[in-house]
Enzyme design. Structure first.
Site, short mmCIF file in Angstrom:
data_model
loop_
_atom_site.label_atom_id
_atom_site.label_comp_id
_atom_site.label_asym_id
_atom_site.label_seq_id
_atom_site.Cartn_x
_atom_site.Cartn_y
_atom_site.Cartn_z
N ASP A 54 0.85 -1.19 0.00
CA ASP A 54 0.00 0.00 0.00
C ASP A 54 0.89 1.23 0.00
OD1 ASP A 54 -2.42 -1.37 -0.01
OD2 ASP A 54 -2.58 -1.39 2.17
N ASP B 125 -6.89 -1.54 -4.84
CA ASP B 125 -8.01 -1.27 -3.93
C ASP B 125 -8.96 -0.24 -4.53
OD1 ASP B 125 -6.69 -2.92 -2.07
OD2 ASP B 125 -5.72 -1.22 -1.09
#
Length: 168
Positions: free
Chosen positions: A128, A146
């Site tokens: 991330d 995402d």
């Protein structure tokens, strides 16, 4: 009377190029982040007063759900992603290619799911790097995969409202 099967060219499977594009972009960005950014909060890059680039590992799912578990969640989320990818690809094979909205939504979800599965299988975690915040509150870090999963899911939800309104 049975319906005539759609050819690959006629079906929504034709839209899988978008899933491939999302996957390539997601993995490419993650490789750049891993190769060029230091890990963790101390190495964040402040971009805007509400946005940082931040390299972190997510061992769970969205919002780091189950990230504190012993590792079994890696395989659970990988299995879920495979099932969802298979189901959405099947649905795309039954949808005409001209039904762009749902085919695009499904392709976005597939591309994002496969991008995160790649991370889980190869690295054992998901990379991330997007950190949005307001004051001292930070939204959980996330990535392109995402984002495309959420956009695809939102499109499916919106489509449900569109069809509901059309039936009035």
């Amino acid at each position: 009377m049975s319906e005539k099967a759609l050819t690959l060219k006629q079906s929504g499977v034709r839209w899988l190029w978008l899933a491939i594009l999302v996957f390539i972009a997601d993995i490419g960005i993650k490789l750049v982040v891993m190769d060029n950014m230091g890990y963790g909060w101390a190495n964040r890059i402040e971009v805007l007063p509400f946005f940082n680039l931040l390299y972190v590992h997510n061992y769970g799912a969205a919002f780091s759900f189950l990230s504190d578990q012993a590792g079994w969640q890696r395989w659970l989320f990988t299995g879920i992603a495979f099932v969802v990818t298979g189901l959405l690809t099947y649905w795309m094979s039954k949808l005409p290619a001209k039904e762009k909205w749902n085919n695009i939504a499904y392709a976005l979800i597939i591309g994002g799911a496969v991008g995160n599965v790649f991370d889980r299988v190869v690295h054992g975690f998901v990379v991330d790097y997007l950190d949005f915040f307001w004051g001292s509150y930070h939204w959980p870090a996330f990535n392109l995969a995402d984002t495309t999963i959420c956009i695809g899911a939102a499109m499916i939800i919106l489509d449900g409202f569109r069809k509901k309104d059309a039936n009035k």
